[in-house]
Scaffold this active site. Structure first.
Site, PDB file in Angstrom:
ATOM      1  N   ASN A 121       0.853  -1.188   0.000  1.00 43.85           N
ATOM      2  CA  ASN A 121       0.000   0.000   0.000  1.00 43.85           C
ATOM      3  C   ASN A 121       0.888   1.236   0.000  1.00 43.85           C
ATOM      4  O   ASN A 121       1.968   1.219   0.601  1.00 43.85           O
ATOM      5  CB  ASN A 121      -0.872  -0.005   1.265  1.00 43.85           C
ATOM      6  CG  ASN A 121      -1.768   1.229   1.370  1.00 43.85           C
ATOM      7  OD1 ASN A 121      -2.427   1.600   0.399  1.00 43.85           O
ATOM      8  ND2 ASN A 121      -1.790   1.865   2.531  1.00 43.85           N
TER       9      ASN A 121
ATOM     10  N   HIS B 229       0.903   5.128   1.260  1.00 39.66           N
ATOM     11  CA  HIS B 229       0.165   5.939   2.239  1.00 39.66           C
ATOM     12  C   HIS B 229       0.833   7.312   2.351  1.00 39.66           C
ATOM     13  O   HIS B 229       2.070   7.397   2.433  1.00 39.66           O
ATOM     14  CB  HIS B 229       0.192   5.232   3.602  1.00 39.66           C
ATOM     15  CG  HIS B 229      -0.541   5.993   4.661  1.00 39.66           C
ATOM     16  ND1 HIS B 229      -1.920   6.047   4.717  1.00 39.66           N
ATOM     17  CD2 HIS B 229      -0.090   6.754   5.687  1.00 39.66           C
ATOM     18  CE1 HIS B 229      -2.286   6.804   5.742  1.00 39.66           C
ATOM     19  NE2 HIS B 229      -1.188   7.244   6.343  1.00 39.66           N
TER      20      HIS B 229
ATOM     21  N   SER C  39       4.853   6.767   2.383  1.00 39.68           N
ATOM     22  CA  SER C  39       5.446   5.472   2.733  1.00 39.68           C
ATOM     23  C   SER C  39       4.818   4.377   1.877  1.00 39.68           C
ATOM     24  O   SER C  39       3.633   4.432   1.555  1.00 39.68           O
ATOM     25  CB  SER C  39       5.168   5.119   4.208  1.00 39.68           C
ATOM     26  OG  SER C  39       5.557   6.165   5.076  1.00 39.68           O
TER      27      SER C  39
ATOM     28  N   ASP D 131      -2.882   0.565   7.852  1.00 37.64           N
ATOM     29  CA  ASP D 131      -1.626   1.293   7.607  1.00 37.64           C
ATOM     30  C   ASP D 131      -0.528   0.858   8.581  1.00 37.64           C
ATOM     31  O   ASP D 131       0.389   1.643   8.880  1.00 37.64           O
ATOM     32  CB  ASP D 131      -1.835   2.813   7.699  1.00 37.64           C
ATOM     33  CG  ASP D 131      -2.877   3.308   6.694  1.00 37.64           C
ATOM     34  OD1 ASP D 131      -2.941   2.743   5.588  1.00 37.64           O
ATOM     35  OD2 ASP D 131      -3.625   4.245   7.026  1.00 37.64           O
TER      36      ASP D 131
HETATM   37  C1  GRF Z   1      -2.431   8.922  -2.551  1.00 36.69           C
HETATM   38  O1  GRF Z   1      -2.114  10.064  -1.816  1.00 36.69           O
HETATM   39  C2  GRF Z   1      -2.088   7.676  -1.776  1.00 36.69           C
HETATM   40  O2  GRF Z   1      -0.961   7.827  -0.984  1.00 36.69           O
HETATM   41  C3  GRF Z   1      -3.305   7.497  -0.917  1.00 36.69           C
HETATM   42  O3  GRF Z   1      -4.378   7.872  -1.739  1.00 36.69           O
HETATM   43  C4  GRF Z   1      -3.930   8.776  -2.740  1.00 36.69           C
HETATM   44  C5  GRF Z   1      -4.287   8.207  -4.063  1.00 36.69           C
HETATM   45  O4  GRF Z   1      -4.001   9.081  -5.116  1.00 36.69           O
HETATM   46  N1  GRF Z   1      -3.390   6.170  -0.376  1.00 36.69           N
HETATM   47  P1  GRF Z   1      -4.173   8.598  -6.608  1.00 36.69           P
HETATM   48  O5  GRF Z   1      -5.588   8.044  -6.743  1.00 36.69           O
HETATM   49  O6  GRF Z   1      -3.141   7.564  -6.901  1.00 36.69           O
HETATM   50  O7  GRF Z   1      -3.986   9.833  -7.445  1.00 36.69           O
END
Ligand code: GRF
Length: 232
Positions: free
Chosen positions: A123, A125, A152, A161
């Site tokens: 994932n 995050h 991360s 997370d």
């Molecule tokens: C990103 O900030 C990611 O870290 C978080 O959700 C957002 C997704 O952005 N988990 P995108 O849909 O890839 O533009």
């Protein structure tokens, strides 16, 4: 197969490219970074499917534009959480992924499904984990007066997370930042961080064992950092 055909077409080697399935809910900018890196050949991987919980998500449009299988699995179409999770993961399994990447997927994954895929789900995050798990990370970093923030990539476990962190990318917090500006700065490092981590996974250099995250079979004492030698 006829002998003549087998002489001209020897049995093909198994494709060593990492097969990646992506879960997304929103804009899909991280998905696009993976699409671009595979198209450019900087990431030796094959995107085998994009799975989304929201039919209107831009991530689905990006997947279709790239000619990828784009599958919507709407939680509202199922009467129980368990039915949804089983359906979603059987659709994912049908694409035979080596790795599942949660790239902005805004739902918790089912514990049985996560446990059955230990070390095969990651994932991204938007915080320097373990700080600011959960939502609204940029505003919370500002509220706490953090001097730096970032993103991360971690292996997914049943804890939100909370799985072992593989790699992080840092950004400074500016005096005039609001959540939107800070989010944009973090977004700028998320994409290279995710692609660099995927490159290490694609070359089978990263793993998850009882000793935690390993790089070249050595346990990591701390997460890799974007820009360091191990993660360029
Ligand atoms: C990103 O900030 C990611 O870290 C978080 O959700 C957002 C997704 O952005 N988990 P995108 O849909 O890839 O533009």
């Amino acid at each position: 197969m006829s002998p003549a055909l087998s002489r001209t077409h020897p049995p093909s080697q198994p494709d060593p490219r990492l097969r990646i399935a992506v879960l997304a809910s929103g804009h899909g900018s991280n998905l696009q970074a993976i699409i671009d890196a595979t198209a450019a050949g900087t990431l030796a991987a094959e995107l085998v499917g994009v799975f989304c919980d929201r039919p209107a998500a831009q991530a689905l449009q990006r997947a279709r534009a790239a000619g990828l299988p784009a599958i919507t699995v709407r939680p509202g179409d199922f009467s129980t959480r368990q039915q949804h999770d089983e359906h979603l993961f059987s659709a994912i399994d049908a694409t035979r992924p080596d790795l599942i990447v949660c790239a902005g997927y805004m739902r918790l994954l089912g514990q049985p499904q996560v446990d059955a895929r230990y070390g095969r789900i990651i994932n991204i995050h938007p915080s320097l984990l373990p700080a600011f798990k959960g939502l609204h990370t940029h505003q919370r970093a500002l509220d706490e007066g953090a001097a730096e923030h970032g993103a991360s990539v971690h292996f997914v476990t049943a804890e939100l997370d909370g799985g072992p962190v593989i790699a992080r990318a840092r950004v400074p917090v500016g005096a005039g930042d609001d959540a939107q500006r800070l989010a944009a700065r973090v977004r700028g490092v998320e994409h290279p961080l995710l692609v660099a981590t995927l490159c290490l996974l694609a070359t089978r250099r990263l793993g998850l064992t009882k000793r935690g995250v390993t790089l070249d079979n050595q346990a990591l004492r701390q997460p890799l950092q974007l820009g360091d030698d191990g993660l360029c």
